[in-house]
Design a protein around this motif. Structure first.
Motif, short mmCIF file in Angstrom:
data_model
loop_
_atom_site.label_atom_id
_atom_site.label_comp_id
_atom_site.label_asym_id
_atom_site.label_seq_id
_atom_site.Cartn_x
_atom_site.Cartn_y
_atom_site.Cartn_z
N VAL A 1 0.84 -1.21 0.00
CA VAL A 1 0.00 0.00 0.00
C VAL A 1 0.87 1.25 0.00
CG1 VAL A 1 -1.70 1.30 1.35
CG2 VAL A 1 -1.90 -1.18 1.16
N LEU B 1 -0.89 7.23 -2.32
CA LEU B 1 -1.43 7.04 -0.97
C LEU B 1 -1.67 8.38 -0.28
CD1 LEU B 1 -2.19 5.25 1.44
CD2 LEU B 1 0.24 5.24 2.06
N THR C 1 -5.45 -1.60 6.00
CA THR C 1 -5.03 -1.70 4.59
C THR C 1 -6.17 -2.07 3.65
OG1 THR C 1 -4.13 -3.92 4.99
CG2 THR C 1 -2.57 -2.09 4.95
N PRO C 2 -7.11 -2.95 4.02
CA PRO C 2 -8.21 -3.21 3.07
C PRO C 2 -9.04 -1.96 2.78
CG PRO C 2 -8.14 -4.91 4.77
CD PRO C 2 -7.18 -3.84 5.18
N ARG D 1 -7.03 0.32 0.49
CA ARG D 1 -7.03 -0.18 -0.90
C ARG D 1 -8.33 0.22 -1.62
NH1 ARG D 1 -3.15 -4.32 -2.06
NH2 ARG D 1 -2.03 -4.93 -0.17
N VAL E 1 -8.17 3.94 -2.37
CA VAL E 1 -7.26 4.22 -3.49
C VAL E 1 -7.99 3.98 -4.82
CG1 VAL E 1 -5.19 3.40 -4.70
CG2 VAL E 1 -5.10 3.84 -2.24
N ILE E 2 -8.73 2.89 -4.90
CA ILE E 2 -9.48 2.58 -6.13
C ILE E 2 -10.59 3.61 -6.34
CG2 ILE E 2 -11.05 0.90 -7.20
CD1 ILE E 2 -9.33 -1.27 -5.73
#
Length: 157
Positions: free
Chosen positions: A63, A70, A130-131, A134, A137-138
């Protein structure tokens, strides 16, 4: 027009406010927690850290690899939610009240508390989140990707 207490719409606004405060706090804490970890620190932790730190660092490294993307994701998410908060509060209280409540909530629960926690437990919090990062970020990619590329260009100067 302010919403009167205790109707269904009032509780929906209240839930949105709580959600926004939690989201801003998460973004603020993650900005400090994840951005304070260099790629070198994470690689060292993966090789030589405790078993728990190795696991956390291995989760975070993919990540954090694209640091500009980020950073843009976390800051845009933070700014977006902070700007929406007083607008939603305005439906419950007058404009001055919305500003005062918003500033107080953001200062206490979105800046001071999350940064205190993530300064001490940044690795663990970062690994646990982190999930979510993620997905963000998408979600923000169409906006954050071009900005992150501009940031890379600034390194050349």
């Amino acid at each position: 027009m302010t919403e009167h207490c205790c109707g269904p719409t009032f509780w929906i606004y209240l839930l949105i406010i709580v959600g926004l405060v939690l989201f801003v706090g998460m973004m603020s804490g993650l900005t400090l927690g994840l951005m304070s970890l260099s790629l070198m620190d994470l690689e060292v932790l993966i090789k030589y850290g405790t078993t728990k730190d190795q696991k956390y660092a291995a989760k975070i490294l993919p990540v954090v690899k694209n640091q500009h993307l980020l950073l843009c994701t976390l800051l845009i998410g933070n700014a977006l939610a902070m700007e929406v908060l007083p607008i939603v509060l305005d439906a419950l209280v007058n404009a001055w009240g919305a500003i005062l409540i918003s500033v107080t909530l953001i200062l206490m629960f979105c800046e001071i508390l999350p940064q205190a926690v993530c300064t001490r437990y940044g690795l663990a919090v970062g690994a646990a989140m982190t999930p979510v990062v993620r997905v963000l970020v998408i979600l923000f990619f169409p906006v954050t990707y071009p900005i992150s590329k501009v940031l890379i260009l600034t390194k050349m100067f």
